[in-house]
Every structure is written in structure tokens, then in C-alpha cells.
Enzyme design. Sequence first.
Site, PDB file in Angstrom:
ATOM      1  N   ARG A 109      55.835  40.683  33.498  1.00 38.85           N
ATOM      2  CA  ARG A 109      55.937  40.451  34.939  1.00 38.85           C
ATOM      3  C   ARG A 109      55.395  39.088  35.362  1.00 38.85           C
ATOM      4  O   ARG A 109      55.477  38.728  36.524  1.00 38.85           O
ATOM      5  CB  ARG A 109      55.274  41.598  35.715  1.00 38.85           C
ATOM      6  CG  ARG A 109      53.810  41.719  35.505  1.00 38.85           C
ATOM      7  CD  ARG A 109      53.216  42.968  36.174  1.00 38.85           C
ATOM      8  NE  ARG A 109      51.777  42.812  36.250  1.00 38.85           N
ATOM      9  CZ  ARG A 109      50.934  43.705  36.740  1.00 38.85           C
ATOM     10  NH1 ARG A 109      51.387  44.847  37.208  1.00 38.85           N
ATOM     11  NH2 ARG A 109      49.647  43.475  36.780  1.00 38.85           N
ATOM     12  N   ARG A 156      42.396  49.339  30.640  1.00 37.77           N
ATOM     13  CA  ARG A 156      43.558  49.929  31.342  1.00 37.77           C
ATOM     14  C   ARG A 156      44.751  50.050  30.406  1.00 37.77           C
ATOM     15  O   ARG A 156      45.492  51.024  30.447  1.00 37.77           O
ATOM     16  CB  ARG A 156      43.916  49.097  32.589  1.00 37.77           C
ATOM     17  CG  ARG A 156      42.912  49.223  33.716  1.00 37.77           C
ATOM     18  CD  ARG A 156      43.497  48.834  35.073  1.00 37.77           C
ATOM     19  NE  ARG A 156      43.910  47.446  35.161  1.00 37.77           N
ATOM     20  CZ  ARG A 156      43.060  46.412  35.299  1.00 37.77           C
ATOM     21  NH1 ARG A 156      41.764  46.628  35.338  1.00 37.77           N
ATOM     22  NH2 ARG A 156      43.516  45.170  35.397  1.00 37.77           N
ATOM     23  N   ARG A 189      48.893  50.882  42.724  1.00 35.23           N
ATOM     24  CA  ARG A 189      47.660  50.145  43.026  1.00 35.23           C
ATOM     25  C   ARG A 189      47.225  50.407  44.467  1.00 35.23           C
ATOM     26  O   ARG A 189      46.720  49.499  45.129  1.00 35.23           O
ATOM     27  CB  ARG A 189      47.862  48.642  42.792  1.00 35.23           C
ATOM     28  CG  ARG A 189      47.988  48.220  41.346  1.00 35.23           C
ATOM     29  CD  ARG A 189      46.659  48.331  40.609  1.00 35.23           C
ATOM     30  NE  ARG A 189      46.780  47.960  39.212  1.00 35.23           N
ATOM     31  CZ  ARG A 189      47.037  48.813  38.220  1.00 35.23           C
ATOM     32  NH1 ARG A 189      47.206  50.090  38.465  1.00 35.23           N
ATOM     33  NH2 ARG A 189      47.108  48.393  36.969  1.00 35.23           N
ATOM     34  N   TYR A 229      43.360  50.035  45.339  1.00 30.99           N
ATOM     35  CA  TYR A 229      43.020  48.646  45.004  1.00 30.99           C
ATOM     36  C   TYR A 229      43.615  47.693  46.045  1.00 30.99           C
ATOM     37  O   TYR A 229      42.910  46.840  46.599  1.00 30.99           O
ATOM     38  CB  TYR A 229      43.575  48.347  43.612  1.00 30.99           C
ATOM     39  CG  TYR A 229      43.176  47.027  43.004  1.00 30.99           C
ATOM     40  CD1 TYR A 229      41.845  46.693  42.821  1.00 30.99           C
ATOM     41  CD2 TYR A 229      44.146  46.133  42.557  1.00 30.99           C
ATOM     42  CE1 TYR A 229      41.486  45.488  42.230  1.00 30.99           C
ATOM     43  CE2 TYR A 229      43.798  44.936  41.957  1.00 30.99           C
ATOM     44  CZ  TYR A 229      42.467  44.618  41.790  1.00 30.99           C
ATOM     45  OH  TYR A 229      42.115  43.430  41.192  1.00 30.99           O
ATOM     46  N   PRO A 281      37.967  42.461  29.829  1.00 30.64           N
ATOM     47  CA  PRO A 281      37.668  43.748  29.196  1.00 30.64           C
ATOM     48  C   PRO A 281      38.246  44.934  29.965  1.00 30.64           C
ATOM     49  O   PRO A 281      38.767  45.878  29.369  1.00 30.64           O
ATOM     50  CB  PRO A 281      36.133  43.777  29.183  1.00 30.64           C
ATOM     51  CG  PRO A 281      35.742  42.335  29.117  1.00 30.64           C
ATOM     52  CD  PRO A 281      36.763  41.618  29.950  1.00 30.64           C
TER      53      PRO A 281
HETATM   54  P1  NAD Z   1      35.971  43.259  34.577  1.00 29.85           P
HETATM   55  O1  NAD Z   1      36.620  44.296  35.461  1.00 29.85           O
HETATM   56  O2  NAD Z   1      36.309  43.307  33.130  1.00 29.85           O
HETATM   57  O3  NAD Z   1      34.402  43.307  34.748  1.00 29.85           O
HETATM   58  C1  NAD Z   1      33.837  43.703  35.958  1.00 29.85           C
HETATM   59  C2  NAD Z   1      32.343  43.484  35.936  1.00 29.85           C
HETATM   60  O4  NAD Z   1      31.841  44.047  37.142  1.00 29.85           O
HETATM   61  C3  NAD Z   1      31.611  44.170  34.799  1.00 29.85           C
HETATM   62  O5  NAD Z   1      30.752  43.249  34.156  1.00 29.85           O
HETATM   63  C4  NAD Z   1      30.821  45.279  35.500  1.00 29.85           C
HETATM   64  O6  NAD Z   1      29.596  45.599  34.870  1.00 29.85           O
HETATM   65  C5  NAD Z   1      30.612  44.654  36.873  1.00 29.85           C
HETATM   66  N1  NAD Z   1      30.309  45.655  37.902  1.00 29.85           N
HETATM   67  C6  NAD Z   1      30.891  46.859  38.074  1.00 29.85           C
HETATM   68  N2  NAD Z   1      30.303  47.524  39.092  1.00 29.85           N
HETATM   69  C7  NAD Z   1      29.322  46.710  39.568  1.00 29.85           C
HETATM   70  C8  NAD Z   1      28.373  46.840  40.598  1.00 29.85           C
HETATM   71  N3  NAD Z   1      28.296  47.951  41.338  1.00 29.85           N
HETATM   72  N4  NAD Z   1      27.520  45.820  40.827  1.00 29.85           N
HETATM   73  C9  NAD Z   1      27.582  44.693  40.085  1.00 29.85           C
HETATM   74  N5  NAD Z   1      28.468  44.509  39.081  1.00 29.85           N
HETATM   75  C10 NAD Z   1      29.326  45.517  38.829  1.00 29.85           C
HETATM   76  O7  NAD Z   1      36.270  41.811  35.167  1.00 29.85           O
HETATM   77  P2  NAD Z   1      37.618  41.160  35.709  1.00 29.85           P
HETATM   78  O8  NAD Z   1      38.831  41.954  35.268  1.00 29.85           O
HETATM   79  O9  NAD Z   1      37.540  39.720  35.385  1.00 29.85           O
HETATM   80  O10 NAD Z   1      37.545  41.378  37.289  1.00 29.85           O
HETATM   81  C11 NAD Z   1      36.681  40.606  38.117  1.00 29.85           C
HETATM   82  C12 NAD Z   1      37.254  40.567  39.510  1.00 29.85           C
HETATM   83  O11 NAD Z   1      38.547  39.973  39.494  1.00 29.85           O
HETATM   84  C13 NAD Z   1      37.432  41.937  40.180  1.00 29.85           C
HETATM   85  O12 NAD Z   1      37.103  41.847  41.553  1.00 29.85           O
HETATM   86  C14 NAD Z   1      38.912  42.210  40.012  1.00 29.85           C
HETATM   87  O13 NAD Z   1      39.417  43.082  40.986  1.00 29.85           O
HETATM   88  C15 NAD Z   1      39.473  40.812  40.156  1.00 29.85           C
HETATM   89  N6  NAD Z   1      40.809  40.654  39.581  1.00 29.85           N
HETATM   90  C16 NAD Z   1      41.004  40.892  38.246  1.00 29.85           C
HETATM   91  C17 NAD Z   1      42.295  40.771  37.725  1.00 29.85           C
HETATM   92  C18 NAD Z   1      42.576  41.051  36.276  1.00 29.85           C
HETATM   93  O14 NAD Z   1      43.769  41.154  35.912  1.00 29.85           O
HETATM   94  N7  NAD Z   1      41.587  41.156  35.409  1.00 29.85           N
HETATM   95  C19 NAD Z   1      43.357  40.379  38.556  1.00 29.85           C
HETATM   96  C20 NAD Z   1      43.090  40.145  39.893  1.00 29.85           C
HETATM   97  C21 NAD Z   1      41.818  40.257  40.405  1.00 29.85           C
END
Ligand code: NAD
Length: 243
Positions: A205, A188, A144, A147, A183
Site C-alpha cells: 500500500r 501486529r 483502524r 486509532y 517493534p
Molecule cells: P512502538 O509502538 O513500537 O513503541 C511505542 C512505545 O510507547 C513503547 O516503547 C512503549 O513502551 C511506549 N508506551 C506505551 N504506553 C506508554 C505509556 N503509557 N507511557 C509512556 N510510554 C508508553 O513505536 P512506534 O510504532 O514507532 O509508534 C510511535 C508513535 O508513532 C505512536 O504514536 C504511533 O501511533 C505513531 N505511528 C506509528 C506508525 C507505525 O507504522 N509504526 C505509523 C503512524 C504513526
Amino acid sequence: MSDLTGKIVLITAAAQGIGRASVEAFRKAGCTVIATDINAEKLEELDGVPDVTTRVLNVLSAEAVAAAVAAIGRIDILFNCAGVVHSGSVLEMSDNDLDFAWDLNLKAQIRTIQAVLPQMLERRDGAIVNMATVASSVKGVPNRAAYSISKAAVIGLTKSIAADFTTQGIRVNAICPGTVDSPSLHERWHATGDFEAAKKAFIARQPIGRIARPEEVADLAVYLAGATYTTGQIHVIDGGWTA
Ligand code: NAD
């Protein structure tokens, strides 16, 4: 907790995952929600939902962010949710991977904050919630690199804003989830070639025995938006991963 009734919240990446769950959570808390995302088609699923306005917004564009904020007007709460996960160690990380992670995970948050903060300062009132992750400066997680580097910077951003603006009525906090069902997480898992094995490994984990529901993280975002004595902090929600 302050009453969030009537507050206007701008959410980025609101079309799916945690952002989408947050639209519902802020709405239930009595807010008017401006749900933004780059994905117009997915945003349309929110059409007609009471107290929700949708707007296509690409947070990679400073001009688009500034124009959106000018058009919206008052914003009481900003939830910076947009982000992307890159896989790979520092040896596999290309310049492009790092640049893109930096742009979407960090600079996009800076863009929205630079656009919204001046009006919050004028009112001496505003709450900002920035999405980070435990895979940042909180915990080293394999594969990661891009990230973690970019999300660790989100924590620095959050703390610097608190240091500069808490005395002027601004509260800012960061959320650090572990693994959340979304999603992009499913994508992934598919990309590994063995969806079920990847899912099992991710669940293993988390000591709590499951990954988080997006709604659980959305509830934390709402809590932080109204938590009147909390600022400059990182809030881990990871099922015991870092316990
Ligand atoms: P996701 O990754 O499934 O969806 C991401 C959304 O971001 C999508 O709707 C996409 O269209 C939008 N997006 C992408 N590029 C964009 C842009 N340039 N401008 C505006 N919108 C854009 O959603 P998620 O997994 O819930 O992740 C949301 C946040 O939470 C992210 O910042 C991610 O890093 C963080 N996060 C997620 C997890 C996880 O396990 N899912 C864990 C920790 C942190």
C-alpha cells in the site's frame, strides 16, 4: 531553521520505534534529550549515551507527567510520540478500546502540553511536535476505528494550540506517517497469523515500495522542532500512500 544546539527536548515513548530513533536524531542536532517511556528495561539501553537522560514516565498519569516536568525544569521542545494502535472497525470497537486509545493517543498529549506549555509561554519560546498518523482525518484506513478517531483529534489539538499560542512564541505541528518499521508493527504482523503476508500487504500500500524507517520520521520531528516559520500544520510522511 533555528539552531537546536543546547535545546532541551522531552520525548515520550522514547524506548523503541520512532521515539527511540528521535532520541538519536535530536542528540545529533545538538540537543540534550530527556528520553521517557513506561518501559524501564528498554530505556536502560540508553544509559550512558551522551546528552541523553532517561526517565520512566507513564503518560497515562497526569500526576506523573506533572512531577516529571517539574523535576526536569526547562523544556524547549516537546515531542509527544506515545501512542497505540487498535485493530477493528467501529462495529468491533469496544468502549474500552476507544477509552484507551483516547487516553494514550490524545489525552496523554494534552497532559504533557498542559504541563510544559506554561513555562514555554513564560519564555515566549517553545516547539511542540505531536505524533498523529495518516490513518486519522487525513485518510480512512480499514480496521483502524479507535486509532483513527483518537489520532484525528490530535490534529484538532495541534491546530487549536497554534490558533491560541502562535502569537506568544509557540510553534506546534503534527506528524502523519504512513507505515513505519517498529517493534509494535512487527507484533501486529505476527498477530495476523501470517507475518510474511501481512508484511507484503503493508508494503504494497506504500507506492514508494517500502515502509518508512523510524529514522526518516525522527528527522522530520527534528526539522519541525527547528522550522521557525511553520506552525499548526500536519506533515504527511507516507511514501506516497495519500498522493
Ligand atoms: P512502538 O509502538 O513500537 O513503541 C511505542 C512505545 O510507547 C513503547 O516503547 C512503549 O513502551 C511506549 N508506551 C506505551 N504506553 C506508554 C505509556 N503509557 N507511557 C509512556 N510510554 C508508553 O513505536 P512506534 O510504532 O514507532 O509508534 C510511535 C508513535 O508513532 C505512536 O504514536 C504511533 O501511533 C505513531 N505511528 C506509528 C506508525 C507505525 O507504522 N509504526 C505509523 C503512524 C504513526
